[in-house]
Motif scaffolding. Sequence first.
Motif, PDB file in Angstrom:
ATOM      1  N   PHE A 259       0.826  -1.190   0.000  1.00 17.24           N
ATOM      2  CA  PHE A 259       0.000   0.000   0.000  1.00 17.24           C
ATOM      3  C   PHE A 259       0.869   1.252   0.000  1.00 17.24           C
ATOM      4  O   PHE A 259       1.969   1.252   0.543  1.00 17.24           O
ATOM      5  N   ALA A 260       0.345   2.309  -0.606  1.00 17.65           N
ATOM      6  CA  ALA A 260       1.091   3.561  -0.681  1.00 17.65           C
ATOM      7  C   ALA A 260       1.266   4.184   0.699  1.00 17.65           C
ATOM      8  O   ALA A 260       2.331   4.703   1.034  1.00 17.65           O
ATOM      9  N   ARG A 261       0.219   4.148   1.490  1.00 15.66           N
ATOM     10  CA  ARG A 261       0.268   4.730   2.826  1.00 15.66           C
ATOM     11  C   ARG A 261      -0.523   3.845   3.793  1.00 15.66           C
ATOM     12  O   ARG A 261      -1.489   3.187   3.396  1.00 15.66           O
ATOM     13  N   LYS A 284      -4.622  11.473  13.910  1.00 20.52           N
ATOM     14  CA  LYS A 284      -3.752  10.301  13.851  1.00 20.52           C
ATOM     15  C   LYS A 284      -3.697   9.740  12.435  1.00 20.52           C
ATOM     16  O   LYS A 284      -2.618   9.440  11.904  1.00 20.52           O
ATOM     17  N   ILE A 285      -4.843   9.586  11.801  1.00 20.78           N
ATOM     18  CA  ILE A 285      -4.901   9.028  10.445  1.00 20.78           C
ATOM     19  C   ILE A 285      -4.202   9.953   9.455  1.00 20.78           C
ATOM     20  O   ILE A 285      -3.403   9.512   8.621  1.00 20.78           O
ATOM     21  N   ILE A 286      -4.483  11.246   9.538  1.00 21.99           N
ATOM     22  CA  ILE A 286      -3.863  12.223   8.623  1.00 21.99           C
ATOM     23  C   ILE A 286      -2.349  12.226   8.821  1.00 21.99           C
ATOM     24  O   ILE A 286      -1.577  12.217   7.851  1.00 21.99           O
ATOM     25  N   SER A 287      -1.915  12.218  10.075  1.00 22.73           N
ATOM     26  CA  SER A 287      -0.482  12.238  10.369  1.00 22.73           C
ATOM     27  C   SER A 287       0.210  10.999   9.812  1.00 22.73           C
ATOM     28  O   SER A 287       1.280  11.095   9.202  1.00 22.73           O
ATOM     29  N   LEU A 318      -3.949   1.458   3.579  1.00 23.39           N
ATOM     30  CA  LEU A 318      -4.326   0.374   4.480  1.00 23.39           C
ATOM     31  C   LEU A 318      -4.514   1.022   5.848  1.00 23.39           C
ATOM     32  O   LEU A 318      -3.580   1.578   6.409  1.00 23.39           O
ATOM     33  N   ILE A 319      -5.729   0.969   6.369  1.00 29.33           N
ATOM     34  CA  ILE A 319      -6.028   1.579   7.667  1.00 29.33           C
ATOM     35  C   ILE A 319      -6.645   0.526   8.588  1.00 29.33           C
ATOM     36  O   ILE A 319      -7.619  -0.126   8.224  1.00 29.33           O
ATOM     37  N   ILE A 320      -6.030   0.346   9.752  1.00 31.37           N
ATOM     38  CA  ILE A 320      -6.542  -0.569  10.761  1.00 31.37           C
ATOM     39  C   ILE A 320      -7.204   0.260  11.853  1.00 31.37           C
ATOM     40  O   ILE A 320      -6.593   1.182  12.400  1.00 31.37           O
ATOM     41  N   LEU A 321      -8.448  -0.044  12.181  1.00 29.51           N
ATOM     42  CA  LEU A 321      -9.161   0.615  13.262  1.00 29.51           C
ATOM     43  C   LEU A 321      -9.434  -0.439  14.331  1.00 29.51           C
ATOM     44  O   LEU A 321     -10.263  -1.324  14.152  1.00 29.51           O
ATOM     45  N   PHE A 337     -16.322   5.163   3.065  1.00 31.67           N
ATOM     46  CA  PHE A 337     -15.254   4.276   2.597  1.00 31.67           C
ATOM     47  C   PHE A 337     -15.089   4.359   1.083  1.00 31.67           C
ATOM     48  O   PHE A 337     -13.975   4.305   0.558  1.00 31.67           O
ATOM     49  N   GLU A 338     -16.200   4.477   0.377  1.00 34.37           N
ATOM     50  CA  GLU A 338     -16.134   4.452  -1.090  1.00 34.37           C
ATOM     51  C   GLU A 338     -15.424   5.671  -1.664  1.00 34.37           C
ATOM     52  O   GLU A 338     -15.110   5.710  -2.858  1.00 34.37           O
ATOM     53  N   ASN A 339     -15.163   6.686  -0.847  1.00 35.56           N
ATOM     54  CA  ASN A 339     -14.459   7.874  -1.333  1.00 35.56           C
ATOM     55  C   ASN A 339     -12.952   7.665  -1.444  1.00 35.56           C
ATOM     56  O   ASN A 339     -12.232   8.507  -1.985  1.00 35.56           O
ATOM     57  N   PHE A 340     -12.463   6.541  -0.930  1.00 39.71           N
ATOM     58  CA  PHE A 340     -11.015   6.303  -0.945  1.00 39.71           C
ATOM     59  C   PHE A 340     -10.583   5.680  -2.275  1.00 39.71           C
ATOM     60  O   PHE A 340     -11.389   5.119  -3.017  1.00 39.71           O
ATOM     61  N   ALA A 341      -9.281   5.780  -2.529  1.00 36.81           N
ATOM     62  CA  ALA A 341      -8.730   5.327  -3.810  1.00 36.81           C
ATOM     63  C   ALA A 341      -8.924   3.825  -3.993  1.00 36.81           C
ATOM     64  O   ALA A 341      -9.005   3.062  -3.020  1.00 36.81           O
ATOM     65  N   SER A 342      -8.990   3.437  -5.244  1.00 39.62           N
ATOM     66  CA  SER A 342      -9.151   2.018  -5.578  1.00 39.62           C
ATOM     67  C   SER A 342      -8.063   1.183  -4.925  1.00 39.62           C
ATOM     68  O   SER A 342      -6.901   1.593  -4.867  1.00 39.62           O
ATOM     69  N   GLY A 343      -8.458   0.010  -4.448  1.00 46.51           N
ATOM     70  CA  GLY A 343      -7.505  -0.887  -3.827  1.00 46.51           C
ATOM     71  C   GLY A 343      -7.278  -0.644  -2.352  1.00 46.51           C
ATOM     72  O   GLY A 343      -6.573  -1.415  -1.698  1.00 46.51           O
ATOM     73  N   SER A 344      -7.856   0.420  -1.797  1.00 43.78           N
ATOM     74  CA  SER A 344      -7.698   0.703  -0.372  1.00 43.78           C
ATOM     75  C   SER A 344      -8.386  -0.386   0.452  1.00 43.78           C
ATOM     76  O   SER A 344      -9.393  -0.958   0.039  1.00 43.78           O
TER      77      SER A 344
END
Length: 658
Positions: A259-261, A284-287, A318-321, A337-344
């Motif tokens: 993943f990119a980020r 936290k997520i933005i940082s 890739l975001i873990i909550l 969620f659907e606003n995020f880039a493909s493959g997220s």
Amino acid sequence: MSYFEGASTAADPSDASIGVDSDTWQLPLPSGEYEVFLNFRGPDTRYQITDILYRFLVRLRIRTFLDDENLREGEGIWPNLVEAIEQSKIYVPIFSEDYANSKWCLRELAAIVERQKHEEGCIILPIFYMVNPSDVRHQTGPFKQAFRKRSRSFDERTVQEWRDALSKVGALKGWHVESNDKQGAITDLVYSIIWSHLSKSIYVVETDKLVAIDDHIEAVKERMELDSASVGVVGIHGIGGIGKTTIAKAVYNKISGSFARCSFVGNVRETLEQRDGIISLQKKIISDVMRLTTVEPITSVSDGIRIIRERVSGFKVLIILDDVDEKSKLDEILGKFENFASGSRFIVTSRNVRVLRTFTEDDKLYKVRGMSHTHSLQLFYKHAFDLDSPLPGYETLSSDVVSTTGGLPLTLKVVGSLLYKEDKGFWKEKLAQFQQHTLEEEVVEVLMISYASLNYQAKQIFLDIACFLVGEDKEMASYMWADCGFYPISNVIILLQRSLIEIGDGNQFQMHDQLRDLGINIVHRENVENPLRRSRIWSNPQALELLSREKGPSQVQTLRVNSGSFVAKEMASDCFVNLSELRYLDAEYTMLIGDFSNLLPKMRWFRLHYHRNAGHNKLTNLKMENLTILDLHSSDVPYDWGGWRNIIKVCICILLLK
């Protein structure tokens, strides 16, 4: 748009927008561990590509050592440079036209190459700034002239070490900067490679004490469908202490490089209980995703969602909550969620499966269950002995202790650590406590989180099951709870969703051993000094003592009593005078005698184990007006029993008449 697009405009060190003060260009010598070591010839690249790369690395929290020639004063500096090289993981030599004219550059490069020979995992990423890589590899062009001077000033062995280092690194795949307008794009590529390597070590779980983790990782990855271009959400659920967070971290470690980020957001539930909790999570997520030490001020939740939409959602993330509950409204934290880039991909862990079902399908859910006895032993050994096997003489004790844990990883770790380096006497005493359903406080605190969030009625149902009804039919118990106003349909669903209970194939209640022990502990704590003042009594000595007393009202709601032998013990109606709150009675080999017409007004479930050869039951006037279940299926009750005539309301009567 690439975050580094246009980065070449940062060449002027006075540009404060980069976020690094100009004074930080001249850093002190290393005092801690570094991740990246930049090796370069200052006059050639200090205000060019080196500056660009260094500033971004520092701003984005990658610990970078910058070897500034202005700090080199005498040979005494060399040990510090070697230390910085040994501490680093990634090396970026930046070759330029006058690179070989610096003995410091050559010495560092030789040390870097030597380090890579002996330390697995070290990475060299060369940049060729306005020089041909073949000139570096073969020491031709400007490097040829420089080495003529070196041959006159240094011994042959030293010069050959430098030549070998240049040949080796010059042959590596790197980046060729042929014009200054390419610096930004190449810096972006170099940084991406650096991050892809470093991100693999972020949120690392202690792998030396993990057991049977691979199956969990594969199960979660299968649900993630990583080959799909769509945005995916996967949920991991199970009781507290079962290993949800560990599994999420292990999956993160395995796939983050794709993943990119990335961002691992822990303790979501706990953070949301704090003031401005949602904004804290957004920061936290933005940082993490933007790799910034500081984030621009967020004035409101909607402002945070806007920043995430504009600056975060464009990346494949890739975001873990971790540890999400019903109060965690993820759309208020992240937006859609659907606003995020493909493959997220998003992984959400929760004790409550209902929470997960609000944003993903059932086939994307993974329930974590207790470990097998074999795997439990393996994990226990690692914490109890710091070994993969038990010490001689502890084999049976270890197996007995593990049998009390129900395969709960948290308990295995806590108990194993508690017993570490203790003698057998201590082990045996603790085992006796565990066999009496005693839990260590650290385990109780984790498990209590789920219980504490329940409403009053759900708590009563949970305690009934834990203390009495494991293995009982779900529908049978529901008759009692419904008549008590406990709303069993909805509250049993709540318990199921939070993994506090399960329903077996035979429609019977099941519960993890540690949760059953939790329920028993909760009832114990109602009155530690006087067990007879608790709401539930299942210990036969305590039950017999309770019924032998005829003084004072009792708060007991559920009771199990057994005479303790096949000879029925007579219990007169006077024994029940003070049990006005009793709604469940399980009496085995207990012969009830006397007039019950004005007793047990709240009785809902009466289970009598009566055997004809034990004597004749003389119970009469059974006027339990609220009775809903009369369970006589283990009894030899004759047709002429005098207790039949006054049963007013029975929803279900299970009989075995002989």
